[in-house]
Design an enzyme around this catalytic site. Structure first.
Site, PDB file in Angstrom:
ATOM      1  N   THR A  19      70.276  23.174  11.781  1.00  0.00           N
ATOM      2  CA  THR A  19      70.600  22.152  10.786  1.00  0.00           C
ATOM      3  C   THR A  19      71.884  21.436  11.180  1.00  0.00           C
ATOM      4  OG1 THR A  19      69.532  23.381   9.002  1.00  0.00           O
ATOM      5  CG2 THR A  19      71.213  21.787   8.356  1.00  0.00           C
ATOM      6  N   SER A  36      74.027  17.486  12.405  1.00  0.00           N
ATOM      7  CA  SER A  36      73.940  16.276  13.219  1.00  0.00           C
ATOM      8  C   SER A  36      73.665  16.566  14.692  1.00  0.00           C
ATOM      9  CB  SER A  36      75.240  15.472  13.088  1.00  0.00           C
ATOM     10  OG  SER A  36      76.355  16.238  13.512  1.00  0.00           O
ATOM     11  N   GLY A  89      73.792  24.143  15.755  1.00  0.00           N
ATOM     12  CA  GLY A  89      75.177  23.766  15.953  1.00  0.00           C
ATOM     13  C   GLY A  89      76.105  24.835  15.408  1.00  0.00           C
ATOM     14  N   ASP A  94      80.373  25.214  13.545  1.00  0.00           N
ATOM     15  CA  ASP A  94      81.592  24.559  13.073  1.00  0.00           C
ATOM     16  C   ASP A  94      82.825  25.050  13.819  1.00  0.00           C
ATOM     17  OD1 ASP A  94      80.266  23.023  10.994  1.00  0.00           O
ATOM     18  OD2 ASP A  94      79.913  24.971  10.059  1.00  0.00           O
ATOM     19  N   LYS A 122      79.827  29.055  10.832  1.00  0.00           N
ATOM     20  CA  LYS A 122      78.797  28.067  10.539  1.00  0.00           C
ATOM     21  C   LYS A 122      78.697  27.920   9.021  1.00  0.00           C
ATOM     22  CE  LYS A 122      74.872  28.659  12.636  1.00  0.00           C
ATOM     23  NZ  LYS A 122      74.657  27.190  12.720  1.00  0.00           N
ATOM     24  N   GLY A 179      77.592  22.636   6.722  1.00  0.00           N
ATOM     25  CA  GLY A 179      76.453  21.826   6.278  1.00  0.00           C
ATOM     26  C   GLY A 179      75.690  22.442   5.122  1.00  0.00           C
ATOM     27  N   GLU A 215      70.131  29.762   7.917  1.00  0.00           N
ATOM     28  CA  GLU A 215      70.417  29.806   9.350  1.00  0.00           C
ATOM     29  C   GLU A 215      70.553  31.247   9.823  1.00  0.00           C
ATOM     30  OE1 GLU A 215      72.767  25.551   9.948  1.00  0.00           O
ATOM     31  OE2 GLU A 215      73.912  27.372   9.546  1.00  0.00           O
ATOM     32  N   LYS A 251      84.916  21.752  18.412  1.00  0.00           N
ATOM     33  CA  LYS A 251      84.542  22.985  17.707  1.00  0.00           C
ATOM     34  C   LYS A 251      85.068  24.238  18.400  1.00  0.00           C
ATOM     35  CE  LYS A 251      82.086  20.648  14.704  1.00  0.00           C
ATOM     36  NZ  LYS A 251      82.168  19.283  15.232  1.00  0.00           N
TER      37      LYS A 251
END
Length: 226
Positions: free
Chosen positions: A28, A30, A85, A87, A97, A100, A106, A124
């Site tokens: 999940t 961008s 992805g 963070d 993470k 989002g 996740e 990151k």
């Protein structure tokens, strides 16, 4: 090449690890979005076949359908690979993470993956978790103020995620408390303590899970391994 183009390149590098016939965890955010789009392109072009996606959020499920990736719900079977992805990425590839909002789905998905591949940009990368981002903690709405009070006994500060008049609500119908991590802590002990707090669903600490990370940096895409 600008950073956004390099993030796409990192996503392509991650998708190159996917083989036909595999069950793939779809992340999940961008950056994970680029990986989902590339998987869809490869399926449409006949470069991959027999792929089944397991989505980590309603947003990734919607995108997977749009690009033609067959999906199915999470079940007890293992996933061959998951791509997502992060963070924050520590030197040992431990992660924060959940900014989002999809941290529980996740983690539930990616803990079942034989391989977890992370894609991110160089901002990151951190020397320690909590250096740049808060730690998202998903909590149930019932009695949430009491839960936050219990968390603040050992994690002072932090705040309920509330972008407007009402708290942010996850796909699971829960709230998120964004905690400030101390300068020094034992990540596994802290995770154990947070998860043992009444009202907590799970944390955004992803420890010992990632196999490698493709990181978009000004000088190109770096590959980091545990």
């Amino acid at each position: 090449m600008d950073l956004e183009a390099l993030k796409k390149e990192a996503a392509l590098r991650s998708v190159a690890l996917v083989q036909s016939g595999q069950r793939v965890g779809l992340g999940t955010g961008s950056t994970a979005k680029y990986a989902i789009e590339e998987l869809g392109r490869k399926l449409a072009a006949g470069e991959l076949s027999g792929i089944v996606g397991v989505s980590t959020s309603e947003a990734s499920e919607k995108l997977a359908r749009e690009v033609g990736i067959p999906t199915e719900p999470l079940d007890p079977r293992p996933l061959d690979i998951a791509i997502d992805g992060a963070d924050e990425i520590a030197p040992n590839l431990d992660l924060v993470k959940g900014l989002g909002g999809a941290l529980v789905r996740e983690k539930m998905t990616e803990v079942q993956a034989k391989r977890l591949i992370i894609i991110a940009d160089h901002t990151k990368l951190v020397t320690r978790l909590g250096e740049k981002a808060p730690l998202p903690i998903e909590i149930v709405p019932f009695g949430f103020l009491s839960t936050i009070e219990r968390l603040r006994e050992f994690l002072p500060g932090g705040r309920l995620r509330q972008p407007g008049a009402q708290p942010y609500v996850t796909d699971n119908g829960n709230y998120i408390f964004d905690a400030q991590l101390p300068a020094e802590f034992d990540a596994r002990e802290l995770e154990r303590r947070i998860k043992g707090t009444l009202g907590v669903v799970d944390t955004g600490l992803f420890l010992g899970m990632a196999e490698r990370a493709f990181v978009a940096a000004p000088d190109g895409v770096q590959e980091l391994t545990r």
